[in-house]
Write a protein that holds these residues in place. Structure first.
Motif, short mmCIF file in Angstrom:
data_model
loop_
_atom_site.label_atom_id
_atom_site.label_comp_id
_atom_site.label_asym_id
_atom_site.label_seq_id
_atom_site.Cartn_x
_atom_site.Cartn_y
_atom_site.Cartn_z
N UNK A 154 0.82 -1.21 0.00
CA UNK A 154 0.00 0.00 0.00
C UNK A 154 0.85 1.26 0.00
N UNK A 155 2.12 1.11 -0.29
CA UNK A 155 3.05 2.24 -0.23
C UNK A 155 2.87 3.21 -1.38
N UNK A 156 3.77 4.13 -1.41
CA UNK A 156 3.76 5.19 -2.43
C UNK A 156 3.80 4.59 -3.83
N UNK A 157 2.91 5.09 -4.71
CA UNK A 157 2.87 4.61 -6.09
C UNK A 157 4.04 5.24 -6.87
N UNK A 158 4.84 4.36 -7.44
CA UNK A 158 5.95 4.83 -8.27
C UNK A 158 5.54 4.97 -9.73
N UNK A 159 4.71 4.05 -10.19
CA UNK A 159 4.29 4.09 -11.60
C UNK A 159 3.13 3.12 -11.80
N UNK A 160 2.32 3.43 -12.82
CA UNK A 160 1.28 2.51 -13.29
C UNK A 160 1.40 2.45 -14.80
#
Length: 918
Positions: A486-492
């Motif tokens: 659930x951590x920081x989104x780096x990329x999708x």
């Protein structure tokens, strides 16, 4: 008074000298290696050595042998045999106490020798093979006057070089005399087969026979050493050592494209690449400064290990299996020592400790291959427009980066990625699966709402994620998070629809700048087809580059050029810690160790710049002049190839359990000369051997020679051994005129019987080569490990699943069945029969012409009569059975005479003298 004291002093001296004599101090010194070690190895080490230490007593190492045993007292007290428990227990008669237990007692003379050794101080000693060789004095032969050239003597008249002087000295000891020189035709055939693997042509024999110059033979040797066939012959020998094959091994045994390594060997031998460089390139060519393609290809030596593509296997298990194979093969090939058993325990007979195996293994443990199906790392060969594109990429980087040092570093990084797809993290390293799995135990697969973790990734300065992935889902999308699910989104990023879960496309996913080492979590959203797998083969975190360069790089990465497996080491996150395996099992790692070499051998330099603790440093250590094994093992192997047996017969083992050298001083002289005078030149070494009179003797044995030396260990006659499997086949093709001299390139599939090769997993079949490829030399034959070429296996070639140091020759009826019935030999006989028809008007003349073509001499009258009778009876039979003649010659109108001549030619090529080097 003075006389009285002199008498008393003399008496004391006599008593003292008598005591010293009892102690053995003035008797003949006992040699530990040649006299004591064999007794201990034979009778004691099984219970008191590297595997077992009964009563906490071991005789493997000096410090263990002299240390207190379970009783608290040492079993050996140097200088005091009577007080030593070892001697007492060996001398008892009670079978419950006498040693060795449950075994025959030692002979009285053996006990007395051990007693004498202990009384002399129980001096230990290193086995001769682990001591740096000295340059021994060359023995004198003949007389002073004959050595000065002022008179004649049989020994000085016979000897050609120093090899002969060592051999003559040993022959004198054994009461043997040398044999006459072989006739010129026999000698030329022998040296041609030895140096090129092929017989000489009739024209070459005619030229040699007509040359009466004293230099004629040496000139012929020089011509053979310069022949392209030289490299093919010796590369063929090396393929057994390198366990070379065109397939990966194990049950599935699919194909592997690694023929460029075989071609490297041919070129290396033909160019006379110095042996130290030859060794270094194969062990560590990738670590050389500015490594060339050739040097990278050379590391295929250790990529010939087997790879298991079976579903359900664990990649790490078979990565470790390949790693252990590399350690053992390195020792077998270059050090001539059985090191494999040290994987599980200290060596039972040689001075190598269990922990030292894993220190040595640490040199190889960072190799990037990980038993993945794609066999990466591989060196990729771009051609045509793709090659131009790679040059454009390099040019762009050099022009766009002003600092030359930074530009060169960036070029190296990008070229490494473009040529090898490294560094990368293979997807089998992902963990913490949710609704995910390793597809067929090979690549990571994940379904809708599934996730996994990429552990411990250093992200500093690496904001570009290269990823090889694919799916058949319509809207699959992968999200990457930092440090937790659930951590920081780096990329999708959307997953490319490749049409199959097993197909992949290489893309770049931009990441925000992040510093330090982190876990990366990935999760999949694929609502349209939730059960469809999304597959990831690998990921690679790279630095940023300009868009045009990145576009060019991605285009190249998505190509599928020719490739060959190579060695590369992992750095940073990809470096591994090496552990000792408890009892040799990779599942029970023990203490961590650093790369190092066994203490029984010279230590590595402490200067990391000279000998770094990696494979390159290891190779340089192995080729130092003071290394005791490398040169000895090399010259012993070349000697074995020429003479049929090594100076140390157990070519694979120079240790304490190997055979003793028949000519220890000759072996050491050759080793030192190989380094100091020849500068590791393999051609110079071979030339010295084949120019010796020892090599040039006739092979016929006298009754005395057979009685004293039945196996020709002391070289009172020339070598006589059966040709190797490849040579038997190549000779048949050569003398029949079928042999193709085409060199290099992919392996070929010459004729073989149907039904030999079964490949149920992939449906591959043996597709027979066409044209000249049918008749290429045997070393170019496609080698499937689970189904090697049958005629070669019949003549003792190995399957090459593992390194084989020497071929043990057998003699079975199957071998005659091969040379009489195999399609290759039948066709060769047909072609030879055509030649015979053109070179004789009568059966006798035709048979003589055929035999001269094969053996370069006339048949003896008795043999000619036998073969003529074979021809006559066979012709009569085919006259009565014309259909059989048609079948043999594969034609509708075969002549009985031609069929009979074919049978006769086939019989000649099957003669013992034909498939033997005399």
């Amino acid at each position: 008074m003075k006389a009285k004291w002199l008498a008393i002093g003399g008496g004391v001296a006599v008593i003292a000298l008598s005591s010293f004599s009892v102690l053995g101090l003035f008797s003949e010194p006992v040699d530990f290696n040649t006299q004591i070690k064999p007794i201990l190895n034979k009778n004691c080490i099984a219970c008191h050595g590297g595997v077992k230490k009964a009563s906490d007593f071991s005789l493997l190492f000096k410090e263990e042998a002299l240390a207190p045993a379970k009783s608290g007292h040492p079993a050996i007290i140097p200088g005091d045999a009577d007080g030593s428990e070892l001697i007492r227990r060996l001398s008892l008669t009670d079978p419950d106490e006498r040693m060795p237990l449950d075994a025959p007692p030692l002979k009285p003379e053996e006990i007395e020798l051990l007693r004498k050794w202990v009384d002399q101080g129980a001096e230990w000693g290193d086995h001769w093979a682990y001591q740096t060789p000295d340059n021994p004095n060359v023995p004198s032969i003949g007389t002073v006057w004959s050595r000065l050239g002022l008179s004649q003597h049989p020994e000085t008249d016979w000897a050609t070089n120093e090899i002969d002087q060592f051999v003559l000295e040993k022959l004198r000891e054994k009461g043997l005399t040398v044999s006459p020189m072989a006739d010129k035709a026999t000698l030329l055939r022998r040296v041609s087969l030895d140096l090129t693997g092929l017989p000489p042509t009739e024209a070459e024999v005619k030229t040699f026979m007509a040359n009466s110059s004293p230099q004629a033979y040496e000139n012929a040797v020089d011509r053979l050493l310069a022949s392209p066939a030289f490299g093919e012959k010796w590369a063929g020998m090396w393929l057994d050592l390198a366990r070379y094959a065109d397939t990966k091994g194990y049950e599935r045994d699919p194909g592997r494209t690694i023929w460029r390594y075989r071609d490297y060997l041919i070129r290396a031998f033909n160019s006379d690449k110095p042996y130290d460089q030859f060794l270094t390139e194969q062990l560590a060519g990738d670590l050389l400064p500015a490594a060339t393609d050739e040097q990278l290809i050379a590391t295929g030596f250790h990529r010939n290990t087997m790879n298991n593509d079976e579903g359900g296997t664990q990649d790490e298990e078979f990565r470790v299996a390949a790693l252990l194979d590399r350690v053992s093969t390195t020792w077998d090939v270059f050090q001539g020592t059985t090191f494999a058993c040290v994987q599980c325990h200290s060596h039972p007979y040689d001075p190598f400790r269990h922990e030292e195996y894993y220190k040595y293994m640490a040199f190889f443990n960072n190799a990037r291959d990980e038993d993945v199906t794609s066999e990466t790392p591989t060196l990729r060969f771009y051609k045509g427009a793709d090659s131009i594109q790679l040059n454009q990429l390099t040019t762009y980087l050099k022009r766009s980066i002003r600092d030359p040092q930074k530009a060169n570093a960036e070029v190296r990084r990008v070229q490494l990625m473009a040529r090898t797809m490294e560094p990368k993290i293979n997807s089998h390293a992902f963990d913490q699966y949710v609704n995910a799995s390793l597809l067929d135990a090979k690549y990571f697969g994940v379904q809708h709402q599934g996730s996994a973790r990429i552990p411990n990734v250093t992200l500093t300065g690496l904001p570009r994620l290269y990823i090889a992935w694919g799916t058949n889902a319509d809207d699959a999308q992968l999200t990457f998070r930092l440090d937790s699910p659930t951590g920081r989104v780096l990329a999708t990023a959307p997953v490319p629809k490749t049409g199959s879960s097993w197909s992949d496309s290489i893309q770049v996913v931009p990441l925000p700048p992040v510093s330090g080492k982190h876990h990366i979590y990935l999760s999949l959203s694929s609502p349209t087809k939730p059960k469809e797998w999304t597959m990831i083969k690998w990921v690679s975190f790279q630095s940023t580059m300009a868009a045009p360069a990145e576009t060019l790089l991605l285009s190249l990465l998505n190509k599928n050029p020719e490739q060959t497996p190579i060695m590369l080491d992992g750095q940073g996150d990809l470096a591994r810690t090496t552990h000792v395996f408890t009892r040799g099992s990779w599942l029970t790692p023990g203490k961590a160790v650093q790369p190092d070499v066994p203490h029984a051998l010279p230590p590595m330099d402490t200067d990391e710049q000279t000998l770094p603790r990696n494979r390159l440093g290891l190779a340089r250590w192995m080729t130092r002049p003071d290394h005791p094994l490398t040169a000895r093992v090399a010259v012993n192997r070349f000697w074995e190839q020429l003479f049929g047996a090594g100076i140390v017969e157990t070519v694979e083992d120079m240790g304490t359990q190997g055979s003793q050298p028949t000519h220890r001083e000759l072996l050491d002289w050759l080793a030192v000369t190989f380094i100091e005078d020849d500068h590791w030149s393999m051609k110079q070494l071979l030339k010295r051997m084949v120019l010796s009179s020892t090599y040039r003797q006739q092979a016929n044995a006298t009754p005395q020679q057979l009685a004293v030396d039945p196996f020709n260990r002391y070289y009172a006659r020339g070598p006589r051994v059966r040709l190797a499997a490849e040579q038997v086949r190549d000779q048949a093709l050569a003398v029949s005129g079928l042999l193709s001299r085409k060199m290099y390139g992919p392996s070929v599939m010459p004729p073989q019987p149907d039904g030999i090769w079964q490949s149920p997993y992939n449906g591959e079949s043996w597709v027979q080569a066409q044209g000249d490829d049918k008749y290429r030399r045997a070393l170019y034959t496609y080698w499937k490990r689970t189904s090697p070429y049958p005629s070669m296996i019949t003549f003792d070639s190995p399957s090459r699943e593992f390194c084989q140091i020497r071929r043990l020759r057998t003699n079975t009826p199957l071998q005659a069945l091969v040379t009489l019935n195999d399609p290759v030999y039948v066709e060769a006989a047909q072609r030879l029969a055509d030649y015979m028809t053109k070179h004789g008007t009568t059966p006798d003349a035709q048979i003589q012409a055929g035999f001269r073509r094969i053996m370069l001499r006339d048949l003896a009258p008795k043999k000619l009569a036998v073969l003529t009778r074979l021809y006559t009876t066979t012709e009569a039979w085919y006259t009565q059975h014309p259909a059989e003649a048609n079948k043999l010659l594969a034609t509708a109108s075969a002549l009985p005479k031609q069929a009979a001549l074919t049978v006769t030619a086939n019989a000649m090529m099957n003669l013992d003298e034909v498939i033997t080097k005399e």
